[in-house]
Design a protein around this motif. Structure first.
Motif, PDB file in Angstrom:
ATOM      1  N   GLY A 320       0.808  -1.221   0.000  1.00  0.00           N
ATOM      2  CA  GLY A 320       0.000   0.000   0.000  1.00  0.00           C
ATOM      3  C   GLY A 320       0.835   1.261   0.000  1.00  0.00           C
ATOM      4  N   TYR A 321       1.959   1.250   0.736  1.00  0.00           N
ATOM      5  CA  TYR A 321       2.759   2.471   0.838  1.00  0.00           C
ATOM      6  C   TYR A 321       3.533   2.770  -0.434  1.00  0.00           C
ATOM      7  N   ALA A 322       3.545   1.845  -1.393  1.00  0.00           N
ATOM      8  CA  ALA A 322       4.280   2.069  -2.641  1.00  0.00           C
ATOM      9  C   ALA A 322       3.380   2.588  -3.760  1.00  0.00           C
ATOM     10  N   VAL A 323       2.088   2.751  -3.442  1.00  0.00           N
ATOM     11  CA  VAL A 323       1.148   3.263  -4.450  1.00  0.00           C
ATOM     12  C   VAL A 323       0.981   4.772  -4.233  1.00  0.00           C
ATOM     13  N   PRO A 324       1.384   5.585  -5.229  1.00  0.00           N
ATOM     14  CA  PRO A 324       1.269   7.038  -5.034  1.00  0.00           C
ATOM     15  C   PRO A 324      -0.186   7.493  -5.039  1.00  0.00           C
ATOM     16  N   ARG A 325      -0.452   8.654  -4.430  1.00  0.00           N
ATOM     17  CA  ARG A 325      -1.796   9.242  -4.465  1.00  0.00           C
ATOM     18  C   ARG A 325      -1.978   9.895  -5.832  1.00  0.00           C
ATOM     19  N   TYR A 326      -3.015   9.476  -6.537  1.00  0.00           N
ATOM     20  CA  TYR A 326      -3.298  10.029  -7.869  1.00  0.00           C
ATOM     21  C   TYR A 326      -4.121  11.308  -7.680  1.00  0.00           C
ATOM     22  N   VAL A 327      -3.560  12.444  -8.063  1.00  0.00           N
ATOM     23  CA  VAL A 327      -4.212  13.730  -7.786  1.00  0.00           C
ATOM     24  C   VAL A 327      -4.151  14.670  -8.985  1.00  0.00           C
ATOM     25  N   CYS A 328      -5.022  15.661  -8.949  1.00  0.00           N
ATOM     26  CA  CYS A 328      -4.879  16.772  -9.887  1.00  0.00           C
ATOM     27  C   CYS A 328      -4.873  18.061  -9.094  1.00  0.00           C
ATOM     28  N   GLU A 329      -4.433  19.120  -9.727  1.00  0.00           N
ATOM     29  CA  GLU A 329      -4.434  20.416  -9.066  1.00  0.00           C
ATOM     30  C   GLU A 329      -5.428  21.315  -9.775  1.00  0.00           C
ATOM     31  N   THR A 330      -6.359  21.860  -8.985  1.00  0.00           N
ATOM     32  CA  THR A 330      -7.369  22.755  -9.552  1.00  0.00           C
ATOM     33  C   THR A 330      -7.173  24.126  -8.927  1.00  0.00           C
TER      34      THR A 330
END
Ligand SMILES: *Cc1c(COP(=O)(O)O)cnc(C)c1O
Ligand code: SF4
Length: 339
Positions: A320-330
Motif C-alpha cells: 500500500g505504501y508504494a502506491v502514489p496518491r493520484y491527484v490533480c491540481e485545480t
C-alpha cells in the motif's frame, strides 16, 4: 560528442579546499541547448525537433541525462520529456493552468494551502521538462540574492506558516553556501515546524547530492523532506540510489512525485517498476499527478479514466505504501484533489 558520452566522472566534485567547479555545475554548463544537436547525439532523425517549440521554451538537457536516453530510439521515454516537438505549438491549454499567479502573496512566494508557503527560490532548472506546469512562470520577478533571505524572514514572521517549501525552477541550482544560509534562517525561527525541497536535480545530476549538501542537511534541527521528481525507471542509476541513500542517512525524508505522461509512463508496468526502484533508494512514492492543462504540453495528457485503471492495477501488485496518491491540481482549491 566525446565529452557528452564520457562516463560519470566524480573526481572533479566540489571540495571547499579547491577552486575547481563542482561536477554538477560543470554538467549544467555543458547542457545541450539545441533539439537538433540532441537528436544527433542520441541517433534519431533531427526532424523530430521543432524550432518554434524551442523558441517558446528552450531545450536544456545536461550530458548526464542525455546518456540515459537509448541510442536510436525516437520513442525513448526520457527523450520525449526533453525534446521540443511540433505538437507543442498547437495552442491548446492555458498559460497559468494551476492558478499560480493569483496565489502569490509576494513576488515568487505562493500560498495556496493551509500552513504551507512555496518559495520560488530559483528560476533555473537542471533540465527543461516539456510538460512543465511552470513553463510560462514569470521567473524574472521572483526574489534573488538578498531578496530571498527577506522573503524567508517574512514567512518565518507569519504565525500561520509552519512549512516553507523551497521550489522553483529548482532550488538545488543555488549554491550550498546560499542554501545553508537560507535554511539556517528557517531553522532558527520559532514558528516553523518543517522544511521541504521540491527538486529534480538528484534525478538529472545525482552528484548534486554532495558532501556540502549532506552537511547542511545533517545540521538542521527542523525535519526536512526532499520531494524528488522521477518519472521513469530509466532515470534512476546506481549513483542516484547511492546518493539518495546518503541523503536519507543524513536525516532527510525522501518522497517522489511523478507526472502521468502519455507515451512515457502511462502503464502499470512502468509505474510499478518505478515505485520498486524508489523504495530501493529509500524514497517513498508520494503523488502521481494528472497533467496540468498547460499550453504546449497537452499532447502528454492521459485520460483520468485510464489513470485510475493504472493506479488500480498498481494497488494489486504493490504494498500500500508504494502506491502514489493520484491527484490533480485545480486552481483555487484548498488541497490537491484526489482522483
Ligand atoms: C502542491 C503545492 C504544495 C504542496 O502540497 P502538499 O499537498 O503539501 O504536497 C504547496 N504549495 C503549493 C503552491 C503547491 O502547488
Ligand atoms: S524541473 Fe520541475 S520546474 Fe523545472 S522544468 Fe522540470 S518540471 Fe518544470
Amino acid at each position: 560528442m566525446a565529452t557528452i558520452l564520457a562516463s560519470n566522472d566524480d573526481s572533479v566534485e566540489g571540495s571547499s579546499s579547491t577552486n575547481r567547479v563542482p561536477h554538477w555545475k560543470a554538467e549544467m554548463k555543458q547542457a545541450v541547448r539545441s533539439g537538433r544537436e540532441l537528436c544527433e547525439l542520441v541517433g534519431v532523425a533531427r526532424e523530430i525537433s521543432n524550432l518554434s517549440a524551442e523558441a517558446d521554451f528552450p531545450v536544456f538537457v545536461p550530458p548526464s541525462y542525455v546518456r540515459k536516453i537509448e541510442f536510436g530510439n525516437s520513442a525513448d521515454p526520457l527523450l520525449k520529456q526533453v525534446i521540443g516537438v511540433s505538437e507543442e505549438t498547437q495552442g491548446f491549454g492555458q498559460i497559468d493552468a494551476v492558478g499560480d499567479l493569483p496565489a502569490q502573496r509576494a513576488p515568487g512566494v505562493l500560498q495556496k494551502y493551509a500552513g504551507r508557503a512555496l518559495l520560488i527560490a530559483s528560476g533555473t532548472c537542471a533540465v527543461n521538462c516539456r510538460y512543465c506546469f511552470r513553463r510560462h512562470f514569470p521567473y524574472d520577478d521572483a526574489p534573488k540574492g538578498k531578496q530571498l533571505a527577506a522573503a524567508i524572514d517574512q514567512l518565518t514572521e507569519d504565525p500561520a506558516i509552519e512549512e516553507v517549501i523551497f521550489s522553483g525552477g529548482d532550488p538545488l541550482t543555488l549554491s550550498d553556501s546560499t542554501l545553508a544560509d537560507l535554511v539556517a534562517r528557517c531553522d532558527s525561527s520559532t514558528g516553523l515546524r518543517r522544511l521541504r525541497f521540491h527538486t529534480r536535480l538528484p534525478v538529472v545530476i545525482p552528484q548534486r547530492i554532495n558532501d556540502e549538501l549532506l552537511g547542511w542537511v545533517g545540521r538542521l534541527r527542523l525535519p526536512i523532506t526532499f520531494v524528488m521528481h522521477f518519472n521513469h525507471v530509466n532515470e534512476i542509476c546506481d549513483l542516484a540510489i547511492q546518493r539518495l541513500h546518503a541523503l536519507h542517512r543524513a536525516g532527510a525524508n525522501l518522497l517522489n512525485q511523478t507526472v502521468l505522461l502519455k507515451g512515457v509512463n502511462d502503464n502499470p508496468d512502468a509505474l510499478c517498476e518505478l515505485s520498486n526502484r524508489m523504495l530501493d533508494a529509500r524514497v517513498m512514492p508520494y503523488y502521481l499527478h494528472q497533467l496540468d492543462p498547460v499550453r504546449g504540453a497537452m499532447h502528454f495528457e492521459v485520460p483520468v479514466q485510464k489513470g485510475r485503471a493504472i493506479v488500480d492495477a498498481m494497488r494489486k501488485r504493490l504494498p500500500g505504501y508504494a502506491v502514489p496518491r493520484y491527484v490533480c491540481e485545480t486552481a483555487g482549491e484548498q488541497s490537491k484533489t484526489p482522483l
